[in-house]
Each structure stands twice: as C-alpha cells, then as structure tokens.
Design a protein around this motif. Structure first.
Motif, PDB file in Angstrom:
ATOM      1  N   SER A 347      47.687  42.425  30.367  1.00 19.04           N
ATOM      2  CA  SER A 347      46.939  42.653  31.602  1.00 19.04           C
ATOM      3  C   SER A 347      45.861  43.709  31.388  1.00 19.04           C
ATOM      4  CB  SER A 347      47.902  43.085  32.713  1.00 19.04           C
ATOM      5  OG  SER A 347      47.214  43.385  33.899  1.00 19.04           O
ATOM      6  N   ALA A 348      46.238  44.816  30.729  1.00 20.13           N
ATOM      7  CA  ALA A 348      45.280  45.897  30.454  1.00 20.13           C
ATOM      8  C   ALA A 348      44.157  45.407  29.558  1.00 20.13           C
ATOM      9  CB  ALA A 348      46.005  47.078  29.811  1.00 20.13           C
ATOM     10  N   GLY A 349      44.498  44.622  28.540  1.00 19.46           N
ATOM     11  CA  GLY A 349      43.468  44.122  27.631  1.00 19.46           C
ATOM     12  C   GLY A 349      42.493  43.189  28.320  1.00 19.46           C
ATOM     13  N   ALA A 350      42.991  42.342  29.212  1.00 24.20           N
ATOM     14  CA  ALA A 350      42.116  41.414  29.927  1.00 24.20           C
ATOM     15  C   ALA A 350      41.158  42.162  30.847  1.00 24.20           C
ATOM     16  CB  ALA A 350      42.949  40.417  30.726  1.00 24.20           C
ATOM     17  N   PHE A 351      41.668  43.185  31.552  1.00 26.98           N
ATOM     18  CA  PHE A 351      40.795  43.970  32.434  1.00 26.98           C
ATOM     19  C   PHE A 351      39.724  44.687  31.619  1.00 26.98           C
ATOM     20  CE2 PHE A 351      39.401  47.816  34.494  1.00 26.98           C
ATOM     21  CZ  PHE A 351      39.198  47.438  35.817  1.00 26.98           C
ATOM     22  N   ALA A 352      40.140  45.353  30.534  1.00 27.86           N
ATOM     23  CA  ALA A 352      39.196  46.125  29.728  1.00 27.86           C
ATOM     24  C   ALA A 352      38.086  45.234  29.163  1.00 27.86           C
ATOM     25  CB  ALA A 352      39.931  46.836  28.601  1.00 27.86           C
ATOM     26  N   ARG A 357      32.508  43.459  29.616  1.00 28.38           N
ATOM     27  CA  ARG A 357      31.630  42.295  29.679  1.00 28.38           C
ATOM     28  C   ARG A 357      30.608  42.431  30.802  1.00 28.38           C
ATOM     29  NH1 ARG A 357      35.425  38.748  29.912  1.00 28.38           N
ATOM     30  NH2 ARG A 357      35.607  38.645  27.649  1.00 28.38           N
ATOM     31  N   ILE A 358      30.971  43.111  31.885  1.00 22.73           N
ATOM     32  CA  ILE A 358      30.015  43.278  32.989  1.00 22.73           C
ATOM     33  C   ILE A 358      29.205  44.563  32.847  1.00 22.73           C
ATOM     34  CG2 ILE A 358      31.407  41.919  34.568  1.00 22.73           C
ATOM     35  CD1 ILE A 358      32.482  44.429  35.814  1.00 22.73           C
TER      36      ILE A 358
END
Length: 547
Positions: A347-352, A357-358
């Motif tokens: 979860s942390a990796g996906a958010f980071a 990316r933005i």
C-alpha cells in the motif's frame, strides 16, 4: 415467459479465514490478490466437482416489479479503483454467521418480491444453521493465521428485506401461479441467443465458481456466494445461477472451469490469484468470464478479451488516495508511513509511486510495531523530522489502532493538525469503531456498503447476520458487497450480449462502477466514496466538499 431452473448445492461449513477485505490486524499475515500475497496459492489437489447441469423447467418464469430502481447519488470525483480481495484482509474476525436458506422439497418458491409482495401462497424457505470452525493454511504463499475462523455458512437471508420477500432461495425455481404476477417488460428480458419460432427462450446460465471446499478460502467464498445470491434474488428474471464448488489448487479450479464452459453462458470466478492466473494463461477463455481477483504479476499479464477482473486491490485504492491528496495538498511532501506487514508495504509503495508520478516528493518510513502498536521512540523521532518540513502530508498504511496512536502523537504542538490520509484499512467497521475525537479529520476511502448503510440503494439488499457470540466482521462485509456487485455486472453484460460492446455504469454497493466489455480488452473501474472521521465515525463527504 422464461423458464428458470437452477440447482443450489448444499451449503458448506465455514472454516478458517483470517483475512478478508481492507481491515488489517498487525499480527496476522495477509492474503494475496495483488496486495500482500497470493490469495490461495498451492494447496492439496482436490478432485474437481463438475458444474451442476441446469435443465430448463417447463414452469412459468418468475416475474419481478417494473418499478425503477433507486440509485445512489453522484460518485466521489476521484480516480476509479479495481480492488483485489485477500491481500487487503489480514484480520478477518472469527464467528461470522449468515442465514442459511435450504430449498424446499417441492422446489417451489414465492415471487421475487421486488415490489414488496411476499409470495405468501408459496411454502416458506427452510432455514438451518450449523456451527463451523477450524483453521487452514494452503501453503507458504497462502493466508496465514486463520485459526478459529468459524460461523455458519450459507445463502443470505434475502426474504423480507426492503421489499425483497417471499423468496425461498431455490435458484431458478418457478413461483406458483397467482394474482401477484406482474408483466415483465420486454426490454428487461435476457435473451441468450436465437431460438426457433414459438419456442420458449431459455434462461441465461451463469456459473459461480468458488473454492468452497478450501479450508483457507471457504469463509470468503461463503460471503461472496451469499452476496451474489442476494443480488440474484433482487433481479433474477431470465437468469439461472449454478454454484460450482472447487478446492483451492489451480489445476482443480482450471478443470472445473473448463467443464463449466460447456454448460454455462458465463463464468463468475475464480477467486484465488493462482487460479485466476491458470485460467488467464490457459487459452481456454471462450465465454465471458468475470474473475473475482487479479492474476499473479498483474501488471504484465494480458487478460484474454473475454475475461475481466472486478476484485478488490489496496494498491489501487492507495493510488486513488494519492490523487485525492494531491488535489488538496498540491506540492506537499508526503510522509508515507507503514509497518513491515506485506499489505502495508505494498500500500505504501503504491501511494509513493503515484505521489511521485503526479510531481510531488515523498519519504517512505517503515515503523516498528510491538504487539501491534507503534514504537514510541520512533514516533518521537518522526515528530522531530516533520517539524523541519512545514506543510507536509501523511499517508498512513496502517490499521485503525495504529493510526489513532499516530494521530495523537502528531497532533501535539508544535506540529498541530497535519493532514492524514489512508485507505479503507482505516475503517474497522461499525461494530469495532472506537468513540472519541482522536481520529477526527483523518481522510479515507471506503465503499458505500460500509459508509452509507441507510442509503436506499444499499438498503434493498439484506445484511449479513452476526452470530450471538461475535459482531459482524468488516472484511466479510466487503466480500459480501463484492458478491452483490459481481452479480449486477454479470447480469448487465448478459443483457447486452447481442451488442458488439457492452458499456454501462452502475451505482454499486462497492462504489460507482464503469464497465466496458466485449470489444478488445475489457475495462473495469470503481470509484469509492471519500470520507472523513468525525466523532470516531467515517462520514462521507458531499460533492461540494470534495476537491
């Protein structure tokens, strides 16, 4: 009129499952499904059970109300999210109980009851409940810590809920004739294919493929089946459902899938990641297939054109949160906080990754936990680091208790009110919410089934029934809701089968669903509701409050 006939296998006893949808417990291992490990990898091979063969009945088909269905309001203006099942579920609470509906010997049921008619002229459904329990582990890659997951399995008790009454739970059983019959609209009938002139139109056959013989996945399968059948009871016209039981070994599931293709018009399933991978790579997907989980290596696997995934994924939810936080906190540095549990890391990796990316900077911090609680010394050090970066934002890849501890630590001066965001893992469900203001202001996403129980479009479906010993479990609630929406998506694809492309939007109980199926790669996306904690309860934000 459409004949309907469906066979319902005997209800299985629910056994071990310690993981279900997005409500982690720090001491439990996680399930899989694209989040924290495979949802059912290797396990003992189980002899596959052939799919029940549906035989059209000469009886008249059941009818249902033509009154328009009440839908939920506009969705949250956030990115959609296809979610996977079990990696989000590291803490399923034992003792779940759902009502069991046993088919009467006559296989005659009341009308669909969507208009509130109870079908009193038909015999009531026989209900039975048997306690189950146990634990199971299907291999090193499967769910761990499933001991003492017990309860009563079975078909959800759909009768008498929000006008859905008088239904015995016999899939495809025709009602006795009576004055309550309501004409069926021509445009709502599902036509599975061309038939000879004057012949009755056969029902559209859907096979629900679930690992009900798996110790590790039985409870999740029971919740999904109950939700699927609740959806069917609500809108059954022209549809016949067969529940196909399997084990959790991929070869067993693939064999059952291939057998079902010869007897069904559509397959809903499999559930386990390894099984979904086996089907996706088999080159045997010749009919519409709606998988309930993601395959292994989901980012690189190309699904067959006739296959679509509608499961639950905490990584996609974290990416959706990143987009939301980015609109509210443009240019801020994000402290991405999580523990060492697999689902928290993913979860942390996906958010980071999405935050970067933005165009924003992030700092990932893995916190140590002791008996499920964060280390006080590390929280003090974190406070010191964040004092040097005013305007920072926090993403909490944590459970509700850990997030409450973090919020108290960061709220003290001089830091003050730091924006904290999280996935639906921050919502333990109504039965386990803690009163108080410690979590006030924390933002999260969750499905309407968890946040809007009083909404008319949610209330039309029955709730899972808790046992006398245990309160309802949020993990199983989410899986049950997924079953409801799985049926609704399957039925709408079936209704549009004569079109080159089935494209539609549903206000589902798991979120706003946008589907494109039938012309090239299938597309599915889900938008969940934005919410904020107030007095210990997550409250949905209105459209005017959303960024």
């Amino acid at each position: 009129m459409l004949p309907i006939k469906v066979k319902l296998p005997l209800v299985c006893l629910v056994a071990g499952l310690a993981s279900a949808c997005n409500s982690p417990m720090p001491t439990m291992s996680s399930m899989g499904c694209g989040t924290s490990g495979p949802l059912c990898a290797s396990g003992p091979a189980v002899t596959s059970a052939p799919a029940p063969k549906a035989v059209p009945s000469p009886k008249p088909a059941p009818v249902y109300s033509t009154a328009p269905r009440r839908e939920m309001g506009p969705p949250a203006e956030v990115q959609a999210f296809p979610v996977d099942l079990a990696g989000v579920l590291p803490g399923a609470q034992p003792g779940l109980k759902v009502e069991v509906v046993t088919p009467p010997a006559s296989e005659t049921a009341g009308g669909s009851g969507a208009d509130g008619n109870s079908g009193a002229s038909e015999p009531p459904a026989a209900q039975a409940a048997q306690p189950g329990g146990g634990s199971g582990q299907a291999g090193a890659d499967d769910i761990a810590g499933k001991a003492n997951v017990s309860g009563v399995s079975g078909v959800s008790g759909v009768s008498g809920v929000s006008g859905v009454s008088g239904v015995s739970g016999v899939l495809g059983a025709s009602p006795a004739s009576g004055s309550n019959a309501i004409p069926v609209r021509e445009d709502t009938a599902i036509k599975p294919g061309p038939v000879q002139q004057g012949a009755a139109v056969p029902p559209y056959r859907i096979g629900l493929l679930l690992p009900l013989r798996s110790d590790a996945l039985r409870q999740a399968s029971e919740a999904l089946r109950a939700g699927f059948l609740a959806g069917w009871e609500r809108d059954k016209q022209g549809v016949q459902v067969s529940v196909i039981e399997t084990g959790d070994a991929a070869p067993d599931v693939l064999a059952s899938y291939v057998d079902a293709l010869a007897q069904q018009d559509m397959i809903v399933g499999p559930l386990a990641r390894s099984a979904v991978s086996a089907v996706a790579n088999s080159r045997k997907v010749a009919k519409p297939t709606i998988a309930l989980n993601y395959p292994d290596n989901r980012e690189t696997v190309a699904l067959p054109p006739q296959m679509m995934v509608i499961g639950l994924s905490i990584e996609d939810e974290a990416r959706q949160i990143a987009d939301w936080a980015g609109r509210e906190q443009p240019g801020a540095t994000a402290y991405v906080l999580g523990g060492s549990v697999a689902w928290q890391r993913r979860s942390a990796g996906a958010f980071a990754a999405q935050w970067q990316r933005i165009g924003n900077a992030s700092k990932v911090v893995e916190l140590t936990t002791v008996n499920g609680y964060l280390n006080d010394g590390e929280l003090v050090a974190l406070r010191g680091r964040m004092q040097t970066e005013p305007g920072a934002v926090v993403f909490a890849a944590l459970d509700p208790d850990q997030t409450r501890q973090l919020r108290i630590a960061l709220a003290a001066p001089p830091l003050g009110d730091i924006p904290i965001y999280g996935t639906s893992s921050l919502n333990p469900g109504r039965a386990r919410q803690v009163p108080g203001t410690e979590m006030d202001g924390v933002r999260l996403l969750d499905m309407p089934w968890q946040l809007q129980r009083d909404h008319p479009a949610v209330m039309v479906y029955p709730q899972l029934v808790p046992s006398s010993e245990r309160k309802p479990d949020a993990d199983m609630e989410r899986l049950y809701a997924l079953g409801i929406d799985a049926y609704r998506v399957a039925r709408e694809i079936a209704r549009q089968q004569d079109q080159p492309l089935a494209r539609f939007r549903l206000d589902g109980v798991t979120g706003q669903l946008n589907v494109s199926f039938g012309d090239g790669a299938a597309r599915f996306e889900r938008r969940e509701l934005q919410a904020v904690y107030k007095n210990g309860v997550p409250v949905p934000l209105t459209l005017s409050q959303q960024p």
